[in-house]
Design a protein around this motif. Structure first.
Motif, short mmCIF file in Angstrom:
data_model
loop_
_atom_site.label_atom_id
_atom_site.label_comp_id
_atom_site.label_asym_id
_atom_site.label_seq_id
_atom_site.Cartn_x
_atom_site.Cartn_y
_atom_site.Cartn_z
N GLY A 7 47.55 44.82 40.01
CA GLY A 7 48.04 44.77 38.64
C GLY A 7 46.83 44.80 37.74
N PHE A 8 46.99 44.39 36.51
CA PHE A 8 45.87 44.41 35.58
C PHE A 8 45.08 43.13 35.70
N GLN A 9 43.81 43.25 35.77
CA GLN A 9 42.95 42.08 35.88
C GLN A 9 41.52 42.50 35.64
N GLN A 10 40.59 41.72 36.17
CA GLN A 10 39.18 42.06 36.02
C GLN A 10 38.74 42.81 37.27
N TYR A 11 38.23 44.01 37.10
CA TYR A 11 37.82 44.82 38.25
C TYR A 11 36.31 44.92 38.33
N GLY A 12 35.80 44.92 39.55
CA GLY A 12 34.38 45.15 39.79
C GLY A 12 34.15 46.61 40.18
N LEU A 13 33.00 46.85 40.79
CA LEU A 13 32.70 48.18 41.34
C LEU A 13 33.06 48.10 42.82
N TRP A 14 33.56 49.19 43.37
CA TRP A 14 33.95 49.20 44.78
C TRP A 14 32.84 49.91 45.56
N ILE A 15 32.01 49.11 46.25
CA ILE A 15 30.87 49.69 46.96
C ILE A 15 30.87 49.15 48.40
N HIS A 16 30.82 50.06 49.35
CA HIS A 16 30.83 49.71 50.77
C HIS A 16 31.99 48.77 51.11
N GLY A 17 33.16 49.07 50.56
CA GLY A 17 34.36 48.31 50.89
C GLY A 17 34.39 46.89 50.36
N GLU A 18 33.57 46.61 49.32
CA GLU A 18 33.55 45.26 48.73
C GLU A 18 33.54 45.41 47.21
N TRP A 19 34.04 44.38 46.54
CA TRP A 19 33.90 44.34 45.07
C TRP A 19 32.54 43.79 44.70
N GLU A 20 31.91 44.45 43.77
CA GLU A 20 30.62 43.98 43.28
C GLU A 20 30.76 43.78 41.76
N HIS A 21 30.23 42.68 41.24
CA HIS A 21 30.45 42.39 39.82
C HIS A 21 29.14 42.37 39.03
N PRO A 22 28.82 43.46 38.34
CA PRO A 22 27.61 43.47 37.51
C PRO A 22 27.80 42.57 36.28
N SER A 23 26.73 42.42 35.50
CA SER A 23 26.84 41.46 34.39
C SER A 23 27.63 42.00 33.19
N HIS A 24 27.72 43.33 33.06
CA HIS A 24 28.45 43.85 31.88
C HIS A 24 29.81 44.38 32.25
N SER A 25 30.72 44.24 31.27
CA SER A 25 32.07 44.76 31.51
C SER A 25 32.59 45.43 30.23
N MET A 26 33.69 46.15 30.36
CA MET A 26 34.34 46.74 29.19
C MET A 26 35.85 46.66 29.35
N ASP A 27 36.55 46.76 28.22
CA ASP A 27 38.01 46.60 28.26
C ASP A 27 38.72 47.94 28.45
N VAL A 28 39.85 47.86 29.12
CA VAL A 28 40.75 49.01 29.19
C VAL A 28 41.97 48.62 28.36
N LEU A 29 42.35 49.49 27.42
CA LEU A 29 43.45 49.14 26.51
C LEU A 29 44.79 49.64 26.99
#
Ligand SMILES: NC(=O)c1ccc[n+]([C@@H]2O[C@H](COP(=O)([O-])OP(=O)(O)OC[C@H]3O[C@@H](n4cnc5c(N)ncnc54)[C@H](O)[C@@H]3O)[C@@H](O)[C@H]2O)c1
Ligand SMILES: O=C[C@H](O)CS(=O)(=O)O
Length: 478
Positions: A7-29
């Motif tokens: 569903g809608f939530q906070q997404y990371g980057l999908w790298i090597h089958g894992e979520w990775e969370h960098p320090s910056h994010s942006m919104d999807v409207l």
């Protein structure tokens, strides 16, 4: 995130089958309410490098054609199981009416299924080298080998199926992918990453990096481990990728100002019904959307009345409402751009038969007549719910006018005259001529791609696999 929680939530980057969370994010409207619907990660250069490394490393582990078939088939089945969730997300992040969104999910599942089947059919051919003098003791055949790491960059308008058109064939052919989805509508692609993981895709075969398009584009283009770019989007960005990619493979699926001819012998009711749908699907934000209609002078009045009748009943509004036919455009500025192009056409003499109004990001389905070829609404790609109608009396002349375009993706011709249909098929300069239907006809296994500024290379899993593999000849000296 488990698939059960999508569903809608906070997404990371999908790298090597894992979520990775960098320090910056942006919104999807949410494109209808303009409220925040999700948060996505903004990748930095180091993340893009890591994604490419993961993709490259994955190529070293065996992944047979039959395993690829099994993973893609399972992903297709899972997508159908999650149809309602994916459809809802598409309706919210794109603003696409929910009925259309369901259609996109079903098509995406089919694209994966077709890709799965194609994984088992990749083959070369025997080459009779022994027929050359001095080569009597030799024999040869070709094999098709994966290109390697492929960067896929995709647009906002069909964000799930067009991603499947890249990753389905890429995986089927034994490649690894780093995907950069459109930042305004990336959520379905991020969910697809988890779905492929659940289907058993080996880690690193599919990676997703989100964030700033030009920055990520640059970092991917600088990275020499990326062997191919497959891009769907605007001609401006496509040309830039082509220039920067150097001698690496590039496939480009770009824009169009699609034309459809309505001849005086066709079923006008059918033509008007189809055109009223195919001009305004996804608020006209479809690359093969009918934008220029050329109607024969003898039938212009009847056709325009029928088209108006069938279009004025279309309901504009909330994409989540089952009865909505046309939702908002992707951004308010895009709706304002369309409004200004229509106003400019009117100032230059065009007549509004229907529509011409904007309310926020919602733009009413609009039919224009009295247009000329050099108005922006005809010459450029509108990518909005506007169709312009011009008339003709001579078939050679109308073909010349259809061809008077920088683009060449697909064209439609409504006629029951076999000779004229064949003439159109031979002479219209596009990747696909659709007889007795509009320019916007596409099924997912057909070869699909344009000429001129509409791009190079074909999609449709079997054809994309050709682009995403290298032919290698093997010669035996026996
Ligand atoms: N031919 C086809 O199959 C097809 C299908 C769908 C859409 N389109 C075309 O796509 C366009 C609309 O989509 P859009 O607005 O998302 O297109 P766009 O070109 O603005 O963006 C497409 C993708 O490119 C990325 N991007 C932007 N700048 C970049 C850069 N400098 N380097 C690398 N990537 C960059 C974006 O972030 C996005 O992911 C229309 O022209 C439409 O006709 C073509
Ligand atoms: O926007 C262009 C798409 O390629 C058309 S379709 O959704 O694939 O039919």
């Amino acid at each position: 995130m488990a698939m059960a929680e999508i569903g809608f939530q906070q997404y990371g980057l999908w790298i090597h089958g894992e979520w990775e969370h960098p320090s910056h994010s942006m919104d999807v409207l949410n494109k209808y309410t303009q409220e925040k619907a999700a948060t996505i990660a903004v990748a930095e250069k180091v993340h893009v490098e890591k994604a490419v490394e993961a993709a490259k490393a994955a190529l070293k582990k065996s992944f047979s054609p039959y395993q690829r078939f099994e993973v893609l088939s399972k992903a297709s089945r899972l997508l159908l199981e999650w149809r309602d969730e994916f459809s809802r997300i598409l309706a919210i992040e794109v603003g696409k009416p929910i009925r259309e969104a369901r259609g996109e999910v079903e098509r995406a599942a089919l694209t994966l299924e077709i890709s799965a089947e194609e994984a088992k059919r990749i083959h070369g051919e025997g080459i009779p080298v022994e027929s050359a003098p001095g080569s009597e003791n030799r024999m040869a055949f070709t094999i098709r080998v994966p290109v390697g790491v492929i960067a896929a960059i995709t647009p906002f308008n069909v964000p799930l199926n067009l991603v499947c058109h890249k990753i389905g064939p890429a995986i089927a052919a034994g490649n690894s992918v780093v995907l950069k989805p459109a930042e305004v509508a990336p959520v379905s692609a991020l969910m697809l990453a988890e779905l492929l993981d659940e289907a058993g895709l080996p880690k690193g075969r599919f990676n997703v990096v989100t964030g700033n398009g030009p920055e990520i584009g640059d970092w991917l283009l600088e990275n020499k481990d990326v062997r191919m770019f497959t891009f769907t989007g605007s001609p401006r960005v496509g040309e830039w990728i082509r220039q920067k990619a150097g001698i690496r493979k590039v496939a480009l699926e770009l824009g169009n100002n699609s034309a459809t001819i309505v001849h005086n012998d066709c079923d006008l009711d059918k033509a008007a019904s189809i055109i009223s749908q195919k001009s305004f699907n996804n608020a006209g934000q479809v690359c093969i959307s009918v934008q220029r209609v050329y109607v024969h002078k003898d039938v212009q009045e009847t056709f325009i009345n029928k088209l108006k009748e069938k279009t004025e009943v279309l309901k504009v509004g909330n994409p989540l409402d089952e009865s909505t036919d046309i939702g908002p455009m992707i951004r308010m500025e895009e709706a304002k751009r369309v409004e200004s192009w229509v106003q400019e056409a009117v100032d230059q003499g065009a007549k509004i038969v229907l529509g011409g109004h904007r309310e926020g990001a919602l733009y009413q389905p609009t039919i224009l007549t009295n247009v000329n070829a050099d108005m922006k609404v005809c010459r450029q790609e509108v990518f909005g719910p506007v169709v312009s109608i011009d008339t003709y009396s001579d078939f050679d002349d109308v073909i010349a006018r259809v061809n008077d375009s920088d683009y060449g993706l697909q064209a439609g011709v409504f006629t029951n005259n076999l000779g004229l249909a064949m003439k159109a098929a031979r002479e219209i300069e596009v990747g696909g001529v659709i007889i007795n239907d509009a320019s916007a006809y596409r099924v997912d296994h057909m070869p699909y791609g344009g000429v001129k500024r509409s791009g190079t290379g074909k999609e449709g899993p079997a054809y994309a696999i050709e682009e995403m593999t290298e032919e290698r000849i093997v010669v035996f000296n026996v």
